[in-house]
Structure formats: C-alpha cells, structure tokens
Scaffold this motif. Structure first.
Motif, PDB file in Angstrom:
ATOM      1  N   PRO A  40      39.028  35.949  45.342  1.00 51.82           N
ATOM      2  CA  PRO A  40      40.064  35.973  45.434  1.00 51.82           C
ATOM      3  C   PRO A  40      40.892  35.915  44.015  1.00 51.82           C
ATOM      4  CG  PRO A  40      39.595  34.620  47.054  1.00 51.82           C
ATOM      5  CD  PRO A  40      38.134  35.001  46.452  1.00 51.82           C
ATOM      6  N   ARG A  41      40.369  35.173  43.180  1.00 53.65           N
ATOM      7  CA  ARG A  41      40.983  35.036  41.876  1.00 53.65           C
ATOM      8  C   ARG A  41      40.769  36.520  41.153  1.00 53.65           C
ATOM      9  NH1 ARG A  41      38.714  30.273  39.320  1.00 53.65           N
ATOM     10  NH2 ARG A  41      40.432  29.247  40.360  1.00 53.65           N
ATOM     11  N   ILE A  42      39.441  37.132  41.250  1.00 51.65           N
ATOM     12  CA  ILE A  42      39.342  38.365  40.654  1.00 51.65           C
ATOM     13  C   ILE A  42      40.012  39.514  41.431  1.00 51.65           C
ATOM     14  CG2 ILE A  42      37.413  40.401  40.587  1.00 51.65           C
ATOM     15  CD1 ILE A  42      36.691  38.134  38.609  1.00 51.65           C
ATOM     16  N   VAL A  43      40.255  39.370  42.554  1.00 52.20           N
ATOM     17  CA  VAL A  43      40.926  40.645  43.244  1.00 52.20           C
ATOM     18  C   VAL A  43      42.483  40.574  42.771  1.00 52.20           C
ATOM     19  CG1 VAL A  43      41.769  41.418  45.474  1.00 52.20           C
ATOM     20  CG2 VAL A  43      39.100  40.874  45.278  1.00 52.20           C
ATOM     21  N   LYS A  44      42.945  39.186  42.892  1.00 50.17           N
ATOM     22  CA  LYS A  44      44.379  39.242  42.380  1.00 50.17           C
ATOM     23  C   LYS A  44      44.352  39.758  40.905  1.00 50.17           C
ATOM     24  CE  LYS A  44      48.049  35.830  41.841  1.00 50.17           C
ATOM     25  NZ  LYS A  44      48.692  36.422  40.720  1.00 50.17           N
ATOM     26  N   LEU A  45      43.748  39.443  40.024  1.00 48.71           N
ATOM     27  CA  LEU A  45      43.546  39.980  38.636  1.00 48.71           C
ATOM     28  C   LEU A  45      43.729  41.611  38.594  1.00 48.71           C
ATOM     29  CD1 LEU A  45      43.693  39.659  35.481  1.00 48.71           C
ATOM     30  CD2 LEU A  45      41.267  39.320  35.829  1.00 48.71           C
ATOM     31  N   VAL A  46      42.659  42.068  39.185  1.00 42.45           N
ATOM     32  CA  VAL A  46      42.650  43.620  39.291  1.00 42.45           C
ATOM     33  C   VAL A  46      43.849  44.272  39.952  1.00 42.45           C
ATOM     34  CG1 VAL A  46      40.202  43.778  38.688  1.00 42.45           C
ATOM     35  CG2 VAL A  46      40.891  43.817  41.137  1.00 42.45           C
ATOM     36  N   ASP A  47      44.300  43.393  40.911  1.00 44.43           N
ATOM     37  CA  ASP A  47      45.720  44.197  41.795  1.00 44.43           C
ATOM     38  C   ASP A  47      46.759  43.880  40.861  1.00 44.43           C
ATOM     39  OD1 ASP A  47      44.099  44.709  43.840  1.00 44.43           O
ATOM     40  OD2 ASP A  47      44.746  43.202  45.417  1.00 44.43           O
ATOM     41  N   ASP A  48      46.946  42.688  40.160  1.00 39.74           N
ATOM     42  CA  ASP A  48      48.118  42.727  39.193  1.00 39.74           C
ATOM     43  C   ASP A  48      47.977  43.669  38.322  1.00 39.74           C
ATOM     44  OD1 ASP A  48      48.783  40.500  40.885  1.00 39.74           O
ATOM     45  OD2 ASP A  48      48.316  39.206  39.602  1.00 39.74           O
ATOM     46  N   GLU A  49      46.830  43.955  37.752  1.00 43.91           N
ATOM     47  CA  GLU A  49      46.943  44.926  36.716  1.00 43.91           C
ATOM     48  C   GLU A  49      46.685  46.448  36.903  1.00 43.91           C
ATOM     49  OE1 GLU A  49      47.071  44.442  33.558  1.00 43.91           O
ATOM     50  OE2 GLU A  49      47.130  42.053  33.506  1.00 43.91           O
ATOM     51  N   ALA A  50      46.942  46.504  38.361  1.00 43.38           N
ATOM     52  CA  ALA A  50      46.615  47.908  38.921  1.00 43.38           C
ATOM     53  C   ALA A  50      45.236  48.636  38.529  1.00 43.38           C
ATOM     54  CB  ALA A  50      47.950  48.702  38.670  1.00 43.38           C
ATOM     55  N   ILE A  51      44.313  47.984  38.470  1.00 43.06           N
ATOM     56  CA  ILE A  51      43.111  48.629  37.947  1.00 43.06           C
ATOM     57  C   ILE A  51      42.127  48.727  39.287  1.00 43.06           C
ATOM     58  CG2 ILE A  51      40.921  48.110  36.883  1.00 43.06           C
ATOM     59  CD1 ILE A  51      42.442  46.440  34.853  1.00 43.06           C
ATOM     60  N   PRO A  52      41.920  50.089  39.816  1.00 49.77           N
ATOM     61  CA  PRO A  52      40.731  50.150  40.631  1.00 49.77           C
ATOM     62  C   PRO A  52      39.539  49.817  40.598  1.00 49.77           C
ATOM     63  CG  PRO A  52      42.265  52.300  40.192  1.00 49.77           C
ATOM     64  CD  PRO A  52      42.470  51.302  39.230  1.00 49.77           C
ATOM     65  N   ASN A 108      40.192  45.515  50.559  1.00 45.97           N
ATOM     66  CA  ASN A 108      40.664  46.817  51.139  1.00 45.97           C
ATOM     67  C   ASN A 108      42.423  46.728  51.076  1.00 45.97           C
ATOM     68  OD1 ASN A 108      38.358  48.144  51.542  1.00 45.97           O
ATOM     69  ND2 ASN A 108      38.103  47.353  53.599  1.00 45.97           N
ATOM     70  N   ALA A 109      42.965  45.461  50.990  1.00 45.71           N
ATOM     71  CA  ALA A 109      44.396  45.381  51.107  1.00 45.71           C
ATOM     72  C   ALA A 109      45.182  46.414  50.242  1.00 45.71           C
ATOM     73  CB  ALA A 109      44.936  43.756  50.994  1.00 45.71           C
ATOM     74  N   SER A 110      44.602  46.454  48.963  1.00 41.15           N
ATOM     75  CA  SER A 110      45.751  47.266  48.077  1.00 41.15           C
ATOM     76  C   SER A 110      45.427  48.858  48.387  1.00 41.15           C
ATOM     77  CB  SER A 110      45.061  47.089  46.616  1.00 41.15           C
ATOM     78  OG  SER A 110      43.896  47.417  46.265  1.00 41.15           O
TER      79      SER A 110
END
Length: 344
Positions: A124-136, A157-159
C-alpha cells in the motif's frame, strides 16, 4: 517434506482457481515437443564432454552452451513517445511470503511475518507513492503471493494505470525443475493470476532471474509479449534462441538495479538506502544521456519500509527534475518498441 510446488488451497477455492486441464496439457505437450532437440543435444554433450573440465570442451560444446539464449537486435527506438529522451520502467516483484519461507518448504514464522509485512504495509505504501506521482508501474507476482492476499490486485488495479505480470507459481527455483513441472507451474500461475486480477498477464519474469534449458521454449509456447529476467544489455532487445530470432522482447534487468541484494540488513553487502539512491541516479543519468532505457526492480517487502522508501522517493524527484522522460509499464514499453521495430 511437503513440496511447496504442490501447496493446495482450501477445497472451496480449488475449483475456481484450478487451471483448465486442456490448457495445461496443450502447454506441456507443446513445450516438451519444442524442447526435445535441445534436451537431447544437451544429454549427448554431457556424455562426450566432462562438465568439470570446461577448458577441454570442444568448440561445438562451448558455442552450444552460450547460444541457448542470446541477445538479438537492439530495439531502442529513435525516440520514445512524446519525444521523450529516455523510458523509465519501475517494476515491483511482489514476492512476500513466497521468498520468506514457502518456496523452500522450510516454513518459519519469523520470515513469514516479514512476508506479510509486504502486502499488509509495504505494498500500500508503494502503490500510494506511484499513484501520487502518476507513474505507471508493473507488479510481478508469484501466483501464491496473490492467492494469499488477493486484495493486492484490487489495490493495484484501482488507478487503471498499472500492470500485473507473472513471476512464477511459488517463486520456485525453476532451474532445478524438469520441463514438464516448470510448464505446469507456469500454466497454473497464469490461470490463477488471471482469475484473481481479471486480466491475463502478458509479461514474464523468471523466479530468481534465471532460465532453465526449458524456460524460453515454455515462455514462447505460452505466447508472452515480453520477458524480463536476463542481462544481455541495458537496452530493450529481441531474444535469440539457438541462433534463431524469437520475436520476443526482452526488457533487461540487472543486480545493481535491484534493491534486494543491497538492502538486506543481515547480509554483508548492505548499503545505506541513500547511497543506493545515488547509484540509481547515476544509472538513470547515463540512460538519459544515451537516450535508452532505465529499468528498476524493487520488492515491496524490502523497499516498502519507512527508512528505505526514501531511496525511491529521491530517485523519482531527480528523474522528474531532469525531464524528457516517458514513464511506462513494461507492457506499454514492449508494445511500443515492437511497433517501432516493425515486429507487429
């Protein structure tokens, strides 16, 4: 000892996740047929050449050994999408409990707790970071890692931006398996990941980044878009098997671009995460100068800790400050280089 290759789900979930018998039968027969020549060749060589004295090997033996899987044509495009100078691919091998006790069959509660940290806290910590940074990003799963905590798929898959790919069945040592077993486990892994994630994976990364004599034939038989386990180059390239182009894209990895060897606090290679961040920055800067590819492999149960994720945060900040970058999933990068190289 119970074989980790044969671990079973509770009976109420077995039917839903059991791979179709026809799929497994077709795969195993096809892979074995494709492997017959290579395996027979290897057997005959083993009889005529002493593996303990490679300095006495014939030319044919040496060339047959090195030519099993080689790099073919460079697939670096003239430019990346949007005129970007470099492609940046972030990948996460979500191993969790599979490498923390399950794959060896030597089950121990302490290491398994570290594995649960991987999906309970770190992912969850990793996914939040890449989602916040908009990095596929691309997340490679041993199937059992996803079966233990299937909610990981929904989180990723959420994003709608990320990719889920396959990393074996239980992070098995595929190089120690016979071809039939290796094919069966990969078929199971594909079907299971598709069932849980909702989409069939198109990318393969071998457990422990190594191929058996059977691996490439099995991967080709299963129709993967790309492979990402080998180290022939820094750039994307086409794999060649026994001198013949395979039409399969390789997105290469490297141990210096992997967090696990350098962040093990119990190992003698441990490095401060901020020092590792500088190594990655230097690797990226050279890739940017060359106009090629920067591919980083991380493990949530390793880099997802509070004092270690700073290395990824700092790297992302540096990459974005440099500019002219295309962030992509492995699938998107493979499809792009194929199209640019006229492979479709």
């Amino acid at each position: 000892m119970l074989s980790p290759h044969n671990f079973a789900l509770p009976s109420d979930r077995q039917a839903a996740l059991r791979p179709p018998r026809r799929t497994m039968k077709r795969l195993c027969l096809g892979a074995l047929a494709g492997l017959a020549g290579a395996l027979l060749s290897g057997a005959s060589l083993a009889q005529s050449e002493d593996p303990a004295t490679p300095w006495n090997w014939s030319d044919d033996t040496v060339f047959n050994a090195v030519n099993q899987v080689r790099a073919g044509k460079d697939l670096t495009p003239e430019q990346w999408p949007g005129g970007a100078r470099v492609a940046v691919l972030l990948s996460f091998d979500v191993d969790n409990e599979t490498v923390m006790g399950l794959r060896t069959g030597e089950v121990s509660i302490g290491p398994l707790s570290q594995g649960q940290y991987g999906h309970r806290v770190a992912l969850p910590r990793i996914v939040k970071l890449v989602d916040d940074e908009a990095i596929p990003s691309t997340f490679f799963f041993p199937a059992w890692s996803l079966k233990i905590a299937p909610e990981q798929a929904a989180l990723i898959n959420a994003s709608g931006d990320h990719e889920i790919a396959v990393h074996g069945w239980i992070h098995e040592r595929n190089t120690s398996l016979d071809a039939d077993t290796e094919a069966r486990l990969l078929a199971q892994a594909m079907d299971t990941i598709e069932e849980i994630s909702g989409r069939r994976p198109v990318g393969y990364r071998a457990p422990s980044w190594n191929h058996s004599p059977a691996t490439l034939s099995i991967v080709r038989e299963m129709g993967f878009l790309y492979e990402s386990s080998l180290m022939h180059d820094d750039r994307p390239y086409e794999l060649v098997q026994n001198g013949e182009p395979t039409d399969l894209v390789e997105l290469p990895v490297d141990w210096i671009l992997d967090d696990a060897p350098l962040m093990n606090p119990l190992g003698n290679r441990y490095m401060n995460p901020r020092d590792i961040m500088q190594v990655w920055i230097d690797e990226f800067d050279k890739a940017w100068e060359e106009g090629t590819l920067f591919l980083l492999t991380l493990h949530p149960h390793v880099s997802g800790h509070r004092s270690r994720i700073v290395a990824l945060e700092g790297l992302i900040e540096h990459i974005k400050s440099k500019g002219d970058v295309w962030f992509a999933t492995h699938e998107d990068a493979a499809r792009y280089v194929r199209a640019q190289a006229g492979m479709d």
